[in-house]
Design a protein around this motif. Structure first.
Motif, short mmCIF file in Angstrom:
data_model
loop_
_atom_site.label_atom_id
_atom_site.label_comp_id
_atom_site.label_asym_id
_atom_site.label_seq_id
_atom_site.Cartn_x
_atom_site.Cartn_y
_atom_site.Cartn_z
N GLN A 137 -4.29 1.11 5.46
CA GLN A 137 -3.81 -0.20 5.88
C GLN A 137 -2.38 -0.11 6.38
O GLN A 137 -1.47 0.24 5.62
CB GLN A 137 -3.88 -1.20 4.72
CG GLN A 137 -3.29 -2.56 5.01
CD GLN A 137 -4.05 -3.33 6.07
OE1 GLN A 137 -5.19 -3.72 5.87
NE2 GLN A 137 -3.41 -3.57 7.21
N LYS A 166 0.51 -7.38 6.12
CA LYS A 166 -0.49 -6.48 6.68
C LYS A 166 -0.39 -6.46 8.20
O LYS A 166 -0.15 -7.48 8.84
CB LYS A 166 -1.89 -6.91 6.27
CG LYS A 166 -2.18 -6.76 4.78
CD LYS A 166 -3.60 -7.20 4.46
CE LYS A 166 -3.89 -7.07 2.97
NZ LYS A 166 -5.27 -7.53 2.64
N HIS A 183 -8.88 6.23 7.78
CA HIS A 183 -7.64 6.56 7.09
C HIS A 183 -6.89 7.58 7.93
O HIS A 183 -7.49 8.49 8.49
CB HIS A 183 -7.99 7.15 5.71
CG HIS A 183 -6.83 7.67 4.94
ND1 HIS A 183 -6.25 8.91 5.19
CD2 HIS A 183 -6.14 7.14 3.91
CE1 HIS A 183 -5.26 9.10 4.34
NE2 HIS A 183 -5.16 8.05 3.56
N ALA A 195 -6.27 -5.15 10.87
CA ALA A 195 -7.37 -4.98 9.92
C ALA A 195 -7.27 -3.65 9.17
O ALA A 195 -6.63 -2.69 9.64
CB ALA A 195 -8.70 -5.04 10.67
N VAL A 196 -7.92 -3.59 8.02
CA VAL A 196 -8.00 -2.35 7.25
C VAL A 196 -8.67 -1.27 8.09
O VAL A 196 -9.70 -1.50 8.71
CB VAL A 196 -8.81 -2.57 5.95
CG1 VAL A 196 -9.00 -1.25 5.22
CG2 VAL A 196 -8.12 -3.58 5.05
N PHE A 210 0.83 -1.19 0.00
CA PHE A 210 0.00 0.00 0.00
C PHE A 210 0.88 1.25 0.00
O PHE A 210 2.07 1.17 0.24
CB PHE A 210 -0.94 0.00 1.22
CG PHE A 210 -1.83 -1.21 1.28
CD1 PHE A 210 -3.10 -1.19 0.73
CD2 PHE A 210 -1.37 -2.39 1.87
CE1 PHE A 210 -3.91 -2.31 0.78
CE2 PHE A 210 -2.18 -3.52 1.92
CZ PHE A 210 -3.45 -3.48 1.37
N GLU A 260 1.22 -1.63 7.67
CA GLU A 260 2.00 -2.79 7.23
C GLU A 260 3.24 -2.97 8.10
O GLU A 260 3.73 -2.04 8.74
CB GLU A 260 2.44 -2.61 5.78
CG GLU A 260 1.34 -2.73 4.76
CD GLU A 260 1.89 -2.65 3.34
OE1 GLU A 260 2.18 -3.71 2.76
OE2 GLU A 260 2.02 -1.52 2.82
#
Length: 340
Positions: free
Chosen positions: A174, A187, A198, A190-191, A151, A176
Motif C-alpha cells: 500500500q 493512502k 507488492h 488502491a491496495v 503501513f 501512502e
C-alpha cells in the motif's frame, strides 16, 4: 574506477556537480571510506571517511549543500544504526549529527519543501519492520517524531516529493502520502496499485508532468510490470510493461524528459546488462544501449553536462569498482528535474 568495489549505498549529486560515494559494502566488509567523482577529470578521488562504517543507509543533499547520512547497518555487530552524520563538501569532512530516535536499516528519506528531512520505515536490529517516521530540522540540528505511517515503509529511493508538496512513499503493498502541512498520512490509491502486487527492489521516479513511474520488484508480477501514480485522481494506472522483467535495477529521469532504466537482476536471467528508456508522453518503452557489464544495485546519477553516470553494484563476479557513462542521443546540458 572506484578505489574499492561498492554496493548497498546511495550516490549523491553535490551542488557543484561532483558525485559523493559514502560507505557501502565491498563484498567482504562494510565500508567507512568515501570518495567523490569529478566530471571534469572523469576520476574518483578520496575524501573524508565516515565516522561510522555503514551500508544500506539513506543520504540526502540539504538546501545548504551539505549531505545528511542516516541509519543503515555496520553488517557485523549492529543490524541497524540510529546514528547520523553530515558531510561538508567544501572541507571534505564529516561531523556527527544528532542520532535518530530509532535505529533504522534501509530507511526511506526525502527533503521536504521547507528544508526538513523526513525519514520513514526501515528495519530494526532484529530485521523487523519499523513502522514509524521522524523529522530532522537542519536549522536546529534536532530530530522529532512524526506521525507513524499506516503501513511498513522503507527502501532508499522509494519516496518522491510531488508538486503539491506531499510526499509519495511507494513500497510494499500500500503506497501512502505524507502531507507536511498537516503532518498526517493518507493512502495513495488502491491496495497493490494498478498491477495488484507488492513491490520491493523496485524504482520510483517523478515524471515531468507530475506523475510517478514505478517499475519492477522482487515478485514475478512486480518484475514484469510498470505503473504510474496520478496525483490529481489519487489513483494508479498501468503503462506498457518493460521488455525485460527486473529487480534491484536503477532508474532516473534524464534531461530530455525520458526515464532511463539500467541493469538489475532477474530470477532466471541473472544480473542484467540491458537498459531501456520510458517515454512518459507516449507511455512506451524503447531499448537503450547495453551496459558494458551486467550490474545490479548500481548507482545512477544525472551529471550537469547532460550525461548519466552508472557506477558500482554487483554481478556474478562480485561487487564492482567500475563506472560508465551514458550519453543520450541529444544531451541536455542542464540539471535534470529530479535528482536521484
Amino acid at each position: 574506477m572506484l578505489s574499492t568495489p561498492r554496493r548497498l549505498l546511495p550516490y549523491v549529486l553535490l551542488e557543484d556537480g561532483r558525485v559523493l560515494a559514502a560507505g557501502g559494502h565491498d563484498g567482504s566488509r562494510t565500508l567507512g571510506s568515501c570518495e567523490v567523482f569529478e566530471p571534469d577529470t572523469g576520476r574518483w578521488r578520496p575524501t573524508g571517511a565516515l565516522r561510522t562504517s555503514r551500508r544500506n543507509h539513506a543520504a540526502v543533499r540539504l538546501a545548504d549543500g551539505r549531505v545528511l547520512v542516516v541509519g543503515g547497518s555496520n553488517g557485523v555487530t549492529v543490524g541497524a544504526l540510529a546514528s547520523a552524520e553530515l558531510y561538508a563538501p567544501d572541507a571534505g569532512t564529516w561531523t556527527a549529527a544528532a542520532p535518530m530516535g530509532e535505529a533504522r536499516n534501509d530507511p526511506a528519506a526525502v527533503v521536504l519543501p521547507d528544508g526538513r528531512v523526513l525519514v520513514a520505515g526501515g528495519t530494526d536490529v532484529d530485521l523487523r519492520p519499523v513502522r514509524s517516521a521522524e523529522l530532522y530540522d537542519p536549522a536546529t540540528g534536532t530530530w522529532r517524531p512524526a506521525e507513524a505511517p499506516g503501513f511498513v515503509r522503507g527502501g532508499s529511493g522509494t519516496a518522491v516529493v510531488l508538486r503539491t508538496g506531499k510526499v509519495l512513499f511507494a513500497s510494499g503493498l500500500q503506497a501512502e502520502l505524507y502531507d507536511p502541512a498537516t503532518g498526517h498520512w493518507e493512502k495513495a490509491g488502491a491496495v497493490g496499485g494498478a498491477a495488484g502486487t507488492h513491490r520491493l527492489g523496485h524504482t520510483v521516479t517523478l515524471l515531468p508532468d507530475g506523475r510517478v513511474l514505478v517499475v519492477g520488484g522482487i515478485t514475478s508480477r512486480a518484475a514484469e510490470t510498470a505503473e504510474v501514480y496520478v496525483p490529481e485522481r489519487n489513483a494508479w494506472e498501468r503503462v506498457e510493461d518493460p521488455a525485460v522483467p527486473r529487480e534491484h535495477h536503477a532508474a532516473l529521469l534524464t534531461g530530455d524528459g525520458m526515464v532511463l532504466m539500467v541493469g538489475g537482476e532477474h530470477s532466471s536471467r541473472g544480473t542484467l546488462a540491458s537498459a531501456e528508456r520510458f517515454d512518459p508522453v507516449r507511455g512506451i518503452w524503447a531499448q537503450a544501449p547495453t551496459l558494458h557489464e551486467p550490474r545490479g544495485e548500481a548507482g545512477v546519477v544525472w551529471l550537469h553536462r547532460g550525461t548519466v553516470l552508472v557506477v558500482g553494484g554487483v554481478n556474478e563476479l562480485g561487487p564492482l569498482d567500475t563506472s560508465e557513462e551514458y550519453v543520450p542521443a541529444t544531451p541536455v546540458v542542464a540539471q535534470a528535474p529530479q535528482e536521484p
